[in-house]
Design an enzyme around this catalytic site. Structure first.
Site, PDB file in Angstrom:
ATOM      1  N   TYR A  56       0.456  -0.692  -0.223  1.00  0.00           N
ATOM      2  CA  TYR A  56       0.043  -0.215   0.044  1.00  0.00           C
ATOM      3  C   TYR A  56       1.175   1.604  -0.450  1.00  0.00           C
ATOM      4  O   TYR A  56       1.080   2.322  -1.008  1.00  0.00           O
ATOM      5  CB  TYR A  56      -1.432  -0.079   0.846  1.00  0.00           C
ATOM      6  CG  TYR A  56      -2.281   0.878   1.026  1.00  0.00           C
ATOM      7  CD1 TYR A  56      -2.988   1.133   0.167  1.00  0.00           C
ATOM      8  CD2 TYR A  56      -1.812   2.402   1.934  1.00  0.00           C
ATOM      9  CE1 TYR A  56      -3.668   2.040   0.007  1.00  0.00           C
ATOM     10  CE2 TYR A  56      -2.759   3.238   1.767  1.00  0.00           C
ATOM     11  CZ  TYR A  56      -3.805   3.760   1.064  1.00  0.00           C
ATOM     12  OH  TYR A  56      -5.128   4.230   0.889  1.00  0.00           O
ATOM     13  N   ASP A  68     -18.057   3.305  -7.814  1.00  0.00           N
ATOM     14  CA  ASP A  68     -16.411   3.435  -7.045  1.00  0.00           C
ATOM     15  C   ASP A  68     -16.296   5.544  -6.961  1.00  0.00           C
ATOM     16  O   ASP A  68     -16.220   6.224  -7.242  1.00  0.00           O
ATOM     17  CB  ASP A  68     -15.214   3.551  -7.148  1.00  0.00           C
ATOM     18  CG  ASP A  68     -13.957   4.265  -6.451  1.00  0.00           C
ATOM     19  OD1 ASP A  68     -14.146   4.903  -5.586  1.00  0.00           O
ATOM     20  OD2 ASP A  68     -13.520   3.210  -6.271  1.00  0.00           O
ATOM     21  N   SER A 121      -6.801   1.035  -4.628  1.00  0.00           N
ATOM     22  CA  SER A 121      -6.534   2.348  -3.439  1.00  0.00           C
ATOM     23  C   SER A 121      -5.348   3.245  -4.450  1.00  0.00           C
ATOM     24  O   SER A 121      -4.454   2.888  -5.057  1.00  0.00           O
ATOM     25  CB  SER A 121      -6.814   3.049  -2.618  1.00  0.00           C
ATOM     26  OG  SER A 121      -7.088   4.052  -2.525  1.00  0.00           O
TER      27      SER A 121
END
Length: 717
Positions: A490, A653, A570
């Site tokens: 991430y 989204d 993301s």
């Protein structure tokens, strides 16, 4: 919700050429000849934006439009999904993954209980239900009864129960409804005794805490103004404000408590203090933990500004009269506990000093404060008195993550959960007076967690920084040769990647693959300094760390060349897109999910403006040049053989709008980057991730991991 997390179309006669044979690789990564995929034709525009002397081409600007509004975009989505679905149907491991994931998901799962009055509220999923069901018990040992079953709300299971909070006496439940994965919420109130909804309904709520007045007369929430018709899923979110809603009245009668029209970019979360005398409004402009604090007396009176420099993290723990206790990183990059009198907020008294471990949260339970720490990305928990005097360490089961520990100052009882990569969540009840923990809910499993091993490794990044990484594999795996490996990361927004249970990822390991999770910079594993080292002009460190993780896995023989797949969602989707551009030779497959792919326009949609804390401002020249250097959409260069890429996103989204993934995929398919497939899978009635029903989670994961298995040489049976 205290801060906003990242991690959110020309009806053309496309020539559809569905392949009869898919390209394959052997364990060494050698591509076998096969016909290249024929992608749908995507119209290229001639949009060019001159910025700071650079002509920035954006040929797919039209793909930014909302799929619900622009039929061209809708047609493009349909054609892309047609090609992708046809390709995924050829993958031999798809059905096997779906079957195993379904088996691993099919166990009873409980959420953390919340006590209110004599009642206990908690969620439960019996295994394969699309959404978890909210239950209530009369007393700790009472029989649970269903209070809210969101599975009855929509035929496709895509309408979910969002945030919920019982009133202090347990008579009413405040809850929110999330439809199709959107961040927007509809807030309602339920009478717990009768199970019936009241007349109360609140709309246009987003990024809001929901907190009751102590007397149960109403509640506090945050909302945005109603967006223009057709703009709900793309327009910028500005002018957040806190309101009080009195039960039994229409929303139009709600009282405005806190707003900053002179600073429209501020977000505001409202928390009622332990004694019920104050409403604490926590304000921030972006995703960084830099807050302002304003205290509103509940019974009226002038609000008091406690902090207005927006320089540090401040998380409310408790208060005794006018003395307030907070978690803060002021003067402590790994955080500490301090207190101050509201009459002299600049005068801090240290309650618990900074530790080698990173303090990630604290809560008051009875006359104790429970502290949650991360030590090398693993959970630790400690209990101290209100004055900070140590009482005990809370013993946790293993390498894993513990969450929860919420409670009330008048009650010594709390609950926490513990999970690890191979161990699903178990819920514990802790008595803070005796220090004893007992199991509240433990799942019955269809597999043996002892079949899997979890190791923590440390590797050196490009600049010599030591970075931790968890490696999960099945015991008895032949380690004489490298194994197909899924590397996950991430690297942003101060979010730590801690051990947790994922049935879909465990299915990859169960089928003979290896899972590696890298705790790269940009996260919060080692506090503020770790975060700062991976954002703004230091963002390249994140990519260097992830690349170094891949190189380490190969050098150590954990995986081999042509056996390494990467995944992230993301901000992690941005990570995967960036490193694929920078080192396409290192990876066999890439799985970027709901990624931020256009770094020059991310701040123009919905929640994107908050992310400038981590990414910088595209409108500032220094930030622009940094962003342009790694933006996934702008750095796809032909002439290099790229790994197989499966992009995933969803039409609802409204966190990272799907235009990011649409434009990135279109450019990837246009460029000369080799014959391996570069596809996009676009889910309908789904958003950034939360609220997605179980069957959609399994279907998407089976597709992704079958795709990764195909291109890393993992034989799935």
């Amino acid at each position: 919700m205290s801060r906003n997390n990242l991690s959110a179309p020309l009806a053309l006669a496309a020539l559809m050429m569905i392949p009869t044979a898919a390209q394959a690789t052997d364990a060494a990564g050698t591509a076998a000849p096969a016909p290249a995929l024929a992608y749908p034709v995507t119209e290229r525009g001639n949009t060019v934006d001159p910025q700071f002397g650079v002509d920035v081409a954006d040929p797919y600007r039209w793909l930014e439009d909302d799929v619900r509004v622009n039929p061209k975009v809708a047609a493009w989505v349909a054609e892309q999904n047609k090609v992708t679905d046809a390709y995924l149907a050829t993958l031999p491991g798809r059905d096997a993954f779906r079957k195993r994931m379904t088996e691993l998901y099919n166990y009873e799962r409980f959420g953390l209980p919340t006590k209110a009055g004599t009642r206990y509220f908690y969620t439960r999923n019996d295994g394969l239900q699309p959404q978890a069901v909210l239950y209530v018990r009369e007393g700790l040992k009472g029989e649970g009864r269903i209070l809210i079953d969101p599975n009855t709300w929509a035929k496709d299971g895509a309408t979910a129960l969002g945030e919920w909070n019982p009133s202090e006496d347990g008579k009413h439940l405040l809850y929110s409804v999330q439809d199709g994965g959107t961040d927007w919420r509809i807030v309602r109130v339920k009478d717990v005794a009768t199970g019936q909804d009241t007349s109360d309904e609140i709309r246009w709520v987003k990024f809001s805490s929901l907190d009751w007045a102590k007397d149960g007369s109403g509640f506090y929430y945050s909302r945005f103004p109603q967006p223009a018709e057709g703009a709900a899923f793309q327009s910028l979110n500005e002018n957040h404000a806190v309101y009080f809603h009195k039960l039994g009245t229409p929303q139009s009668a709600d009282t405005l408590i806190h707003a900053t029209p002179d600073k429209p970019k501020l977000n505001h979360a409202a928390v009622v203090t332990d004694d019920g005398k104050y409403l604490l409004v926590v304000s921030s402009e972006g995703t960084d933990e830099r807050f302002g604090l304003t205290l509103h007396p509940v019974k009226g009176g002038k609000p008091v500004v406690l902090v207005d420099d927006y320089a540090n993290n401040w998380e409310y723990v408790t208060n005794e009269g006018s003395r307030f206790t907070f978690v803060t990183n002021k003067g402590a990059p790994r955080q500490r506990i301090v207190s101050f009198d509201i009459k002299k907020p600049a005068t801090l008294t240290e309650v618990v000093g900074e530790s080698e471990a990173t303090l990630v949260g604290a809560s008051r339970v009875g006359n104790r404060i429970i502290l949650s720490y991360l030590g090398d990305a693993k959970s630790e928990a400690r209990m101290v008195a209100l004055d900070g005097k140590p009482i005990a360490n809370i013993k946790l089961a293993d390498i894993g993550s513990a969450t929860g520990f919420g409670g009330k100052s008048a009650d010594p009882e709390t609950f926490y959960s513990f999970a690890s990569y191979a161990t699903p969540t178990t819920i514990y009840r802790l008595d803070t007076v005796t220090g004893k923990s007992e199991i509240f809910a433990q799942p019955k499993l269809t597999f043996d967690p002892r079949q899997f091993s979890v190791e923590q490794r440390f590797f050196k990044s490009k600049d010599g920084t030591e970075v931790p990484m968890f490696v999960v594999m099945k015991k008895g795996l032949d380690r004489s040769k490298g194994s197909p490996t899924l590397l996950y990361g991430y690297g942003g927004f101060n979010l730590s990647q801690v051990p947790g249970f994922s049935p879909t990822k465990l299915a990859w390991v169960d089928k003979g693959g290896i899972l590696a999770v890298a705790n790269i910079r940009g996260g919060g594993e080692y506090g503020k300094a770790w975060h700062d080292a991976g954002r703004l002009d230091k963002k390249q460190n994140v990519f260097d760390d992830f690349i170094a993780a891949g190189e380490y896995l190969i050098a150590e023989g954990i995986t081999g060349k042509g056996q390494l797949a990467i995944e992230g969602g993301s901000n992690g989707g941005l990570l995967v897109g960036a490193v694929t551009n920078q080192r396409p030779d290192l990876f066999a497959a890439a799985l970027p999910a709901v990624g931020v792919m256009d770094m020059l326009r991310f701040d123009r949609f919905t929640a994107g403006r908050y992310w400038v804390d981590d990414y910088g401002y595209p409108s500032k020249e220094g930030d622009f040049r940094t962003l342009l250097a790694y933006s996934p959409y702008h750095n796809i260069h032909g002439g290099k053989a790229y790994p197989a890429v499966l992009v995933t996103t969803a039409d609802t989204d409204d966190r990272v709008v799907p235009g990011h993934s649409f434009k990135y995929t279109a450019e990837l398919q246009h460029a000369d980057v080799g014959a391996k497939p570069h596809l996009i899978r676009i889910e309908t009635r789904a958003g950034h991730g939360s609220g997605k029903p179980t069957d959609k989670i399994i279907a998407e994961a089976a597709d992704k991991y079958a795709f990764a298995a195909k291109w890393t040489g993992l034989s799935v049976k």
